[in-house]
Design a protein around this motif. Structure first.
Motif: not given
Length: 365
Positions: A55-56, A1-6, A63, A45
């Motif tokens: 959340e996605i 799964m793609q990780s995103f910044k905070d 992003e 996705y």
């Protein structure tokens, strides 16, 4: 799964640039984009998961907007489906495409169905809470107050009645049509807007999406009697933050300014023009009308043009719009509905053209 910044706090710069552009002369023309489909495709996705998981969806749009140099971030989604789905209209979810209303089975088949239009429980019905969560995540990740959205009355009516049936009702059964529009405004759209405002009390932008309210689907008489009054009623009920900017079709009129005048009734703080109208009429017409009415201008580069053109063609069109529309400031550029099939090089070309030709000299006031 793609990780995103905070966080994506860098979008505060773009928000300030847009605010300055709407009032005067910023450092550079701001660019923003409707890009939920584009972001979904870029990150791989599937549509149902994307459009039902805040959340996605929210960090994905942030992003991709950041990655491509889009100044102004806002959260967009399948806006036309939210209210109708909660009312019971069937919405079809596709694997790799935006959800859409099942147009073979309209919710409203006649006057006996008007009782189906009730104020939803916004805590439990449909995806209302997911929309609130999208914007809550956006505000937390950017520090920017979100822009809110709703489906405008005419397009909502078209989605639950069928646009052909709705136009026939307006012509042949106007009393039924009035009852339909009254119920939509009073029981659904206005309460939904007010519910969103309760969660985001500092909101200054609540935009209605109204793709069905366009020429030549409608004529000017229907615009004046069946589209404008219900938006004005929403503004009276819900506040001046409410507006509807996205009608198209003025290129079909002998006097395009007639539709531009109606646009300013329902979106009085700025004038928006989109392709293919701007391409046909030229950006100078819109700039002159905006200046005559002392409002800022937003020009939208069309979705089909972005999908089917070469990157050089995109670059040249954006250059032209920016040079004409950006003269003396009070201007922003909008990339309309970047889709899953929009070539990435075309988005890059559009942003490069804005960066190259949209900067103002520091000597400007």
């Amino acid at each position: 799964m793609q990780s995103f910044k905070d966080d994506y706090y860098g979008f505060q710069v773009g928000a300030k640039r847009l605010e300055k552009a709407m009032k005067g002369i910023p450092d550079r023309v701001p660019v923003y984009a409707q890009m939920h489909e584009f972001a979904m495709n870029e990150l791989g996705y599937q549509a149902k998961n994307f459009y039902t998981t805040p959340e996605i969806l929210t960090p994905a749009i942030l992003e991709i907007a950041e990655r491509y140099g889009i100044d102004v971030a806002f959260i967009d989604y399948d806006v036309y489906n939210i209210e109708v789905e909660a009312l019971g209209q069937k919405v079809i979810y596709f694997e790799n495409d935006i959800p859409d209303v099942d147009r073979t089975a309209p919710l409203i088949t006649g006057p006996d169905d008007l009782n189906k239009i009730r104020t939803p429980d916004f805590e439990t019905a449909g995806r209302f809470t997911q929309v609130i969560e999208m914007h809550t995540i956006f505000e937390k990740m950017t520090g920017v107050t979100p822009s809110l959205q709703f489906c405008a009355p005419f397009s909502l009516a078209a989605n639950i009645r069928g646009v052909e049936n709705l136009i026939r009702d307006i012509l042949m059964a106007p009393d039924f049509a009035r009852d339909l529009f009254d119920a939509i405004v009073e029981k659904v759209v206005a309460p939904w807007i007010l519910y969103q405002k309760k969660h985001f009390p500092h909101v200054t932008s609540i935009g209605g999406s109204d793709a069905f309210a366009s020429l030549p689907i409608l004529n000017m008489k229907i615009f004046e009697e069946w589209v404008v009054p219900y938006i004005l009623r929403l503004r009276k009920i819900c506040g001046p933050e409410v507006y509807v900017p996205n009608w198209v079709g003025e290129k079909f009129l002998k006097k395009p300014e007639d539709l531009l005048a109606l646009k300013l009734q329902v979106s009085p703080n700025f004038l928006e023009g989109q392709d293919p109208d701007v391409a046909a009429l030229g950006p100078a017409l819109y700039k002159a009308y905006a200046e005559e009415n002392d409002v800022p201008l937003i020009l939208g580069v069309g979705a089909s043009f972005m999908d089917s053109s070469t990157s050089d063609e995109v670059y040249q069109r954006v250059k032209h719009y920016v040079e004409v529309g950006g003269e003396n400031g009070r201007f922003a550029l909008y990339l309309c509905n970047l889709s899953a099939t929009t070539p990435s090089e075309n988005v890059i070309a559009a942003v490069e053209a804005v960066n190259q030709y949209g900067c103002y000299h520091s000597s400007n006031p």
